[in-house]
Design a protein around this motif. Sequence first.
Motif, short mmCIF file in Angstrom:
data_model
loop_
_atom_site.label_atom_id
_atom_site.label_comp_id
_atom_site.label_asym_id
_atom_site.label_seq_id
_atom_site.Cartn_x
_atom_site.Cartn_y
_atom_site.Cartn_z
N SER A 79 0.83 -1.22 0.00
CA SER A 79 0.00 0.00 0.00
C SER A 79 0.86 1.26 0.00
CB SER A 79 -0.89 0.04 1.24
OG SER A 79 -1.64 -1.11 1.38
N ALA A 80 1.95 1.26 -0.73
CA ALA A 80 2.92 2.36 -0.67
C ALA A 80 2.31 3.71 -0.99
CB ALA A 80 4.09 2.06 -1.61
N SER A 81 1.44 3.77 -1.98
CA SER A 81 0.88 5.06 -2.39
C SER A 81 -0.02 5.68 -1.32
CB SER A 81 0.13 4.93 -3.71
OG SER A 81 -0.96 4.06 -3.58
N GLU A 82 -0.59 4.86 -0.46
CA GLU A 82 -1.41 5.37 0.64
C GLU A 82 -0.57 5.65 1.87
OE1 GLU A 82 -4.65 2.70 1.43
OE2 GLU A 82 -5.14 2.53 -0.69
N LEU A 83 0.31 4.71 2.22
CA LEU A 83 1.07 4.83 3.46
C LEU A 83 2.08 5.97 3.43
CD1 LEU A 83 1.64 1.07 4.32
CD2 LEU A 83 0.08 2.69 5.42
N ALA A 84 2.60 6.30 2.28
CA ALA A 84 3.61 7.36 2.19
C ALA A 84 3.06 8.70 2.66
CB ALA A 84 4.13 7.47 0.76
N TYR A 85 1.74 8.85 2.65
CA TYR A 85 1.11 10.10 3.05
C TYR A 85 0.24 9.95 4.29
CZ TYR A 85 2.66 11.21 -1.63
OH TYR A 85 3.45 11.39 -2.74
N ASN A 86 0.28 8.81 4.93
CA ASN A 86 -0.54 8.52 6.10
C ASN A 86 0.19 9.04 7.34
OD1 ASN A 86 -1.36 6.74 8.46
ND2 ASN A 86 -2.91 6.20 6.94
N ILE A 87 -0.37 10.05 8.00
CA ILE A 87 0.29 10.70 9.13
C ILE A 87 0.57 9.72 10.28
CG2 ILE A 87 0.09 12.53 10.88
CD1 ILE A 87 0.65 13.51 7.99
N PRO A 88 -0.40 8.89 10.72
CA PRO A 88 -0.07 7.93 11.78
C PRO A 88 1.08 6.99 11.39
CG PRO A 88 -2.44 8.08 11.54
CD PRO A 88 -1.84 8.85 10.39
N PHE A 89 1.15 6.57 10.12
CA PHE A 89 2.24 5.71 9.68
C PHE A 89 3.58 6.43 9.81
CE2 PHE A 89 5.18 4.54 6.25
CZ PHE A 89 5.42 3.22 6.59
N LEU A 90 3.63 7.68 9.37
CA LEU A 90 4.88 8.43 9.43
C LEU A 90 5.32 8.66 10.88
CD1 LEU A 90 4.10 10.97 6.56
CD2 LEU A 90 5.54 8.91 6.45
N ILE A 91 4.35 8.95 11.75
CA ILE A 91 4.67 9.13 13.17
C ILE A 91 5.14 7.81 13.76
CG2 ILE A 91 3.68 9.65 15.44
CD1 ILE A 91 1.81 11.65 13.97
N LYS A 92 4.49 6.72 13.39
CA LYS A 92 4.88 5.39 13.89
C LYS A 92 6.33 5.09 13.54
CE LYS A 92 4.52 0.53 13.06
NZ LYS A 92 4.00 -0.55 12.27
N ILE A 93 6.71 5.34 12.29
CA ILE A 93 8.08 5.05 11.87
C ILE A 93 9.08 5.84 12.70
CG2 ILE A 93 9.70 5.22 9.93
CD1 ILE A 93 7.60 2.93 9.76
N VAL A 94 8.79 7.13 12.93
CA VAL A 94 9.68 7.95 13.75
C VAL A 94 9.76 7.38 15.17
CG1 VAL A 94 9.96 10.22 14.81
CG2 VAL A 94 9.38 10.04 12.38
N LEU A 95 8.60 7.04 15.74
CA LEU A 95 8.58 6.52 17.12
C LEU A 95 9.29 5.17 17.24
CD1 LEU A 95 4.98 7.56 18.23
CD2 LEU A 95 7.17 8.49 19.05
N VAL A 96 9.19 4.33 16.23
CA VAL A 96 9.89 3.04 16.26
C VAL A 96 11.40 3.28 16.32
CG1 VAL A 96 10.49 1.01 14.88
CG2 VAL A 96 8.10 1.62 15.21
N PHE A 97 11.90 4.18 15.49
CA PHE A 97 13.34 4.44 15.51
C PHE A 97 13.79 5.14 16.78
CE2 PHE A 97 12.93 3.42 11.00
CZ PHE A 97 13.96 2.49 10.91
N VAL A 98 12.94 6.01 17.33
CA VAL A 98 13.25 6.61 18.62
C VAL A 98 13.28 5.53 19.70
CG1 VAL A 98 12.36 8.16 20.43
CG2 VAL A 98 12.42 8.92 18.04
#
Length: 153
Positions: free
Chosen positions: A86-105
């Motif tokens: 689902s790349a075209s949807e997830l690349a702009y999904n705010i919770p997904f982007l926040i999740k990725i940042v939080l996982v790396f933190v």
Amino acid sequence: MEDFLFSLEDSALGMYVSSSIWGYPIVLSLHALGMAALVGVSLMLAFRALGFAKVIPVTSLASYWRIAQVAFIINLLSGVGLFLGSASELAYNIPFLIKIVLVFVGLFLTQRLVNVCINGDGDVKKSDRNLAAWSVIAWVGALITGRLIGYVL
């Protein structure tokens, strides 16, 4: 950018995850198992550093951290698979982007906690407790935003 995202979705793995009857359930199940082990061990270490289960030496958690590292690899690979579906949807999904940042933190903070507590002398200092508290916040935030991905556009 859109063309690139659509090409990811059209890849063999992207198509398997998004179009086959077994692709998504298998990859999502692997992601859930990896997450359970990674976040479970990370929280176990953080709560121990926060003062819970003081009878357990913090250094005894080292072997569990190896399990968490393997679980991270499983989560990374399965997460890439889910993203490709689902790349075209997830690349702009705010919770997904926040999740990725939080996982790396969470990974960064937990690795620091491992270096200080497990690879150190086993003594938990006040600064380690602060690190553990922020680690818990990051992991819980990653779990919550991960659940929100499917519900918030």
